[in-house]
Design a protein around this motif. Structure first.
Motif, PDB file in Angstrom:
ATOM      1  N   ARG A 141       0.815  -1.208   0.000  1.00  0.00           N
ATOM      2  CA  ARG A 141       0.000   0.000   0.000  1.00  0.00           C
ATOM      3  C   ARG A 141       0.851   1.261   0.000  1.00  0.00           C
ATOM      4  NH1 ARG A 141      -5.444   1.585   3.348  1.00  0.00           N
ATOM      5  NH2 ARG A 141      -5.870   3.301   1.950  1.00  0.00           N
ATOM      6  N   ASN A 142       0.451   2.196  -0.854  1.00  0.00           N
ATOM      7  CA  ASN A 142       1.021   3.543  -0.853  1.00  0.00           C
ATOM      8  C   ASN A 142      -0.063   4.447  -0.275  1.00  0.00           C
ATOM      9  OD1 ASN A 142       1.760   6.150  -1.465  1.00  0.00           O
ATOM     10  ND2 ASN A 142       2.499   5.669  -3.538  1.00  0.00           N
ATOM     11  N   ILE A 143       0.174   4.967   0.920  1.00  0.00           N
ATOM     12  CA  ILE A 143      -0.859   5.719   1.640  1.00  0.00           C
ATOM     13  C   ILE A 143      -1.269   6.997   0.896  1.00  0.00           C
ATOM     14  CG2 ILE A 143       0.722   7.039   3.136  1.00  0.00           C
ATOM     15  CD1 ILE A 143      -2.512   5.351   4.376  1.00  0.00           C
ATOM     16  N   SER A 144      -0.450   7.437  -0.069  1.00  0.00           N
ATOM     17  CA  SER A 144      -0.813   8.612  -0.878  1.00  0.00           C
ATOM     18  C   SER A 144      -1.780   8.255  -1.994  1.00  0.00           C
ATOM     19  CB  SER A 144       0.430   9.251  -1.489  1.00  0.00           C
ATOM     20  OG  SER A 144       1.305   9.660  -0.474  1.00  0.00           O
ATOM     21  N   GLN A 145      -2.084   6.972  -2.144  1.00  0.00           N
ATOM     22  CA  GLN A 145      -3.034   6.549  -3.172  1.00  0.00           C
ATOM     23  C   GLN A 145      -4.276   5.970  -2.517  1.00  0.00           C
ATOM     24  OE1 GLN A 145      -0.864   3.982  -5.812  1.00  0.00           O
ATOM     25  NE2 GLN A 145       0.291   5.703  -6.690  1.00  0.00           N
ATOM     26  N   CYS A 146      -5.407   6.121  -3.164  1.00  0.00           N
ATOM     27  CA  CYS A 146      -6.670   5.713  -2.550  1.00  0.00           C
ATOM     28  C   CYS A 146      -6.756   4.199  -2.355  1.00  0.00           C
ATOM     29  CB  CYS A 146      -7.832   6.198  -3.411  1.00  0.00           C
ATOM     30  SG  CYS A 146      -9.456   5.813  -2.756  1.00  0.00           S
ATOM     31  N   CYS A 188       2.066   0.412   7.032  1.00  0.00           N
ATOM     32  CA  CYS A 188       3.363  -0.230   7.254  1.00  0.00           C
ATOM     33  C   CYS A 188       3.990  -0.543   5.905  1.00  0.00           C
ATOM     34  CB  CYS A 188       3.179  -1.502   8.073  1.00  0.00           C
ATOM     35  SG  CYS A 188       4.706  -2.431   8.290  1.00  0.00           S
ATOM     36  N   ARG A 189       5.277  -0.234   5.764  1.00  0.00           N
ATOM     37  CA  ARG A 189       6.018  -0.619   4.571  1.00  0.00           C
ATOM     38  C   ARG A 189       7.500  -0.689   4.925  1.00  0.00           C
ATOM     39  NH1 ARG A 189       4.784   3.386  -0.032  1.00  0.00           N
ATOM     40  NH2 ARG A 189       6.670   2.530  -0.939  1.00  0.00           N
ATOM     41  N   GLU A 190       8.261  -1.251   4.006  1.00  0.00           N
ATOM     42  CA  GLU A 190       9.684  -1.487   4.259  1.00  0.00           C
ATOM     43  C   GLU A 190      10.388  -0.183   4.626  1.00  0.00           C
ATOM     44  OE1 GLU A 190      11.581  -3.497   1.025  1.00  0.00           O
ATOM     45  OE2 GLU A 190      13.019  -4.380   2.412  1.00  0.00           O
TER      46      GLU A 190
HETATM   47  C1  LIG Z   1       3.001   6.909  -3.840  1.00  0.00           C
HETATM   48  O1  LIG Z   1       1.992   7.544  -4.621  1.00  0.00           O
HETATM   49  C2  LIG Z   1       2.268   8.911  -4.892  1.00  0.00           C
HETATM   50  C3  LIG Z   1       1.038   9.511  -5.556  1.00  0.00           C
HETATM   51  O2  LIG Z   1       0.589   8.757  -6.651  1.00  0.00           O
HETATM   52  C4  LIG Z   1       3.518   8.993  -5.750  1.00  0.00           C
HETATM   53  O3  LIG Z   1       3.817  10.337  -6.055  1.00  0.00           O
HETATM   54  C5  LIG Z   1       4.694   8.381  -4.978  1.00  0.00           C
HETATM   55  O4  LIG Z   1       5.845   8.356  -5.779  1.00  0.00           O
HETATM   56  C6  LIG Z   1       4.357   6.973  -4.517  1.00  0.00           C
HETATM   57  N1  LIG Z   1       5.392   6.557  -3.592  1.00  0.00           N
HETATM   58  C7  LIG Z   1       5.977   5.375  -3.644  1.00  0.00           C
HETATM   59  C8  LIG Z   1       7.071   5.163  -2.663  1.00  0.00           C
HETATM   60  O5  LIG Z   1       5.635   4.520  -4.428  1.00  0.00           O
END
Ligand SMILES: *[C@@H]1O[C@H](CO)[C@@H](O)[C@H](O)[C@H]1NC(C)=O
Ligand SMILES: *[C@@H]1O[C@H](CO)[C@@H](O)[C@H](O)[C@H]1NC(C)=O
Ligand SMILES: *[C@@H]1O[C@H](CO)[C@@H](O)[C@H](O)[C@H]1NC(C)=O
Ligand SMILES: *[C@@H]1O[C@H](CO)[C@@H](O)[C@H](O)[C@H]1NC(C)=O
Ligand SMILES: *[C@@H]1O[C@H](CO)[C@@H](O)[C@H](O)[C@H]1NC(C)=O
Length: 274
Positions: A141-146, A188-190
């Motif tokens: 999971r990337n918390i910046s994405q839905c 949680c992520r690496e």
């Molecule tokens: C997570 O998602 C954001 C928004 O899409 C992106 O800018 C960012 O690079 C991503 N981060 C990782 C570590 O994948």
């Protein structure tokens, strides 16, 4: 944001105290101050705090350095135009798209539109559907994405990164809210070492996207209501209660309530959930 403000204020108080305190008791002073900081972050303040915070009300403190506000000033809500949309104190013209600073990851395709009593936002409906997950696999999971993803199937369980937060162990991709930073949303992520910062955590612009989905309730001066098992200080309201023809309005004889005073006729409504 508020939690940070408090901590900062207490740190400032601590530094003042420190400057005037005699040098031989440094350790003692430091320990007391640390305790104070922790105490304030643990304090549960009353009131629908996520709502106040979401719509940008200003906390009013009785004494400088208090943990809890004695009331919130929401006067800006009365000054809102019916021909605009709002997120906190930012205004939008009809047709304008939601700006990045007001956006949370799941607020997709939102724009301001003319509504019945006020402007309102219309957003795309996000569906994070994914098929069944095989045993031994999980979603990173990337918390910046839905939506969670991508699907990961480690060869060996011991390869899965783990995070220990507030005494709980989370696996890669699992969601958590740090106890002392309730406005943060983390996964949680690496590489997590206990720092609640990007890319592990984000601080959403609002907790419940109240202005995005309830501008018309706010315009009609309805109040957020909560189920008995919800904490209004941290949860999003489950529904709204507007004034209706059967309600009796009891004016406050002394005008607007002063700090810390309850409104006359204050009542707790228990909803029956069927
Ligand atoms: C997570 O998602 C954001 C928004 O899409 C992106 O800018 C960012 O690079 C991503 N981060 C990782 C570590 O994948
Ligand atoms: C918004 O809609 C109302 C009627 O629902 C109308 O009276 C008003 O003029 C509209 N505002 C704009 C800026 O189009
Ligand atoms: C998984 O990895 C651990 C440590 O690297 C190793 O001891 C264990 O034998 C591995 N298990 C399997 C099933 O490969
Ligand atoms: C209330 O908030 C807590 C913490 O954010 C969450 O775990 C819980 O599910 C929420 N409860 C309800 C009923 O929304
Ligand atoms: C007001 O009270 C009447 C009579 O008790 C009831 O039938 C009606 O549904 C109530 N209206 C609202 C909006 O609660």
């Amino acid at each position: 944001m508020d939690g940070h403000g408090r901590t900062l204020l207490l740190l400032q108080i601590f530094f003042c105290f420190f400057v005037f305190a005699s040098t031989d008791e440094t350790k003692q002073v430091k320990r007391v101050s640390q305790k104070e900081i922790e105490d304030c972050s643990q304090v549960q303040c009353p009131g629908p705090l996520t709502y106040y915070d979401d719509v940008g009300c200003t906390p009013v403190y009785k004494n400088k350095g208090d943990c809890c506000a004695c009331k919130y000033n929401c006067d800006h809500l009365n000054a809102r135009s019916r021909n605009k949309c709002y997120v906190r104190r930012n205004s939008y013209e009809f047709g304008e798209r939601l700006r990045p600073e007001d956006k949370n990851p799941c607020n997709v395709g939102c724009f301001c539109k003319n509504g019945t009593n006020s402007g309102r936002f219309v957003c795309a409906i996000v569906d994070c559907y994914h098929g069944p997950i095989d045993t031994g696999c999980y979603m990173k999971r990337n918390i910046s994405q839905c939506c969670p993803g991508p699907l990961t199937c480690p060869k060996n369980e011991s390869e899965i990164p783990k995070c220990v937060v507030d005494g709980v162990t989370y696996k890669d991709g699992e969601f958590f809210i740090p106890k002392n930073e309730p406005r943060k949303r983390c996964t949680c992520r690496e590489g997590y070492t206990g720092q609640n910062i990007k890319p592990f955590c984000i601080t959403p612009s609002t907790t419940c996207s109240t202005d995005l989905y309830h501008s018309q309730d706010i315009a009609k001066k309805c109040i957020p209501i909560y189920y008995a098992d919800q904490n209004p200080a941290t949860n999003c309201s489950s529904s709204w209660r507007c004034q209706n023809a059967n309600d009796t309005v009891i004016p406050n004889p002394s005008g607007s309530p002063s700090c810390g005073e309850d409104c006359p006729g204050k009542k707790r409504y228990d909803l029956q959930i069927r």
